[in-house]
Design a protein around this motif. Structure first.
Motif, short mmCIF file in Angstrom:
data_model
loop_
_atom_site.label_atom_id
_atom_site.label_comp_id
_atom_site.label_asym_id
_atom_site.label_seq_id
_atom_site.Cartn_x
_atom_site.Cartn_y
_atom_site.Cartn_z
N ASN A 1 -33.65 -5.03 -8.05
CA ASN A 1 -34.22 -5.61 -6.92
C ASN A 1 -35.80 -5.34 -7.06
O ASN A 1 -36.61 -6.41 -6.74
CB ASN A 1 -33.81 -4.93 -5.88
N ARG A 2 -36.35 -4.34 -7.55
CA ARG A 2 -37.64 -4.04 -7.77
C ARG A 2 -38.24 -5.02 -8.78
O ARG A 2 -39.50 -5.67 -8.30
CB ARG A 2 -38.01 -2.66 -7.96
N GLU B 1 -39.03 -8.34 -7.14
CA GLU B 1 -40.38 -8.02 -6.16
C GLU B 1 -41.56 -8.37 -7.05
O GLU B 1 -42.56 -9.00 -6.53
CB GLU B 1 -40.40 -6.70 -5.34
N GLN C 1 -42.47 -11.67 -7.93
CA GLN C 1 -42.99 -12.60 -7.01
C GLN C 1 -44.44 -12.27 -6.88
O GLN C 1 -45.34 -13.16 -6.86
CB GLN C 1 -42.39 -12.22 -5.56
#
Length: 144
Positions: free
Chosen positions: A130-131, A134, A137
């Motif tokens: 998940n990180r 991020e 992005q």
């Protein structure tokens, strides 16, 4: 405190510190583990650790790309607005502390059992993946 409890506390501490590595599977047995269909708990734990290690490698690459993007942003900003790299570094350090504590808490679902390390490694892999998204992005910017 019993010897078993003391040993489990030590193992949990080593796991949280990242010291407990592939030692969950005896040397030589690692090549024989089929992580598409692990059978024994030891194999499941090993495979969960391997998934986390792969996710961590991806995270490190994404962090490098995000850092480069933040450095570029800092270059283009006036001095009083700079700080993208520093902010990202502080955020990453805070995220690592969060990940470690969150996954240690998740491990309590099987506290003291043979499944505990597998749960922690799986949590590490999930949160790390998940990180990584991020960070990607941040590396690609808005609208990408």
């Amino acid at each position: 405190m019993s010897r078993f409890t003391a040993t489990m506390m030590l193992m949990s501490g080593l796991l949280a510190a990242g010291v407990l590595q592939a030692s969950t599977v005896p040397l030589g047995a690692q090549q024989a583990v089929d992580c598409d269909a692990p059978q024994a708990q030891m194999e499941m734990t090993y495979c969960a650790e391997q998934a986390w290690q792969a996710a961590d490698k991806d995270l490190n690459a994404a962090y490098a790309r995000a850092t480069a993007a933040m450095r570029s942003m800092d270059t283009d900003l006036p001095p009083e607005m700079k700080g993208a790299v520093k902010t990202l570094r502080e955020a990453q350090r805070a995220w690592i502390a969060y990940r470690d504590k969150a996954c240690a808490a998740y491990g309590f679902l099987a506290r003291g059992g043979s499944m505990e390390p597998m749960l922690i490694y799986g949590c590490y892999a999930d949160l790390t993946t998940n990180r990584t998204g991020e960070l990607e992005q941040l590396a690609t910017g808005l609208g990408n």
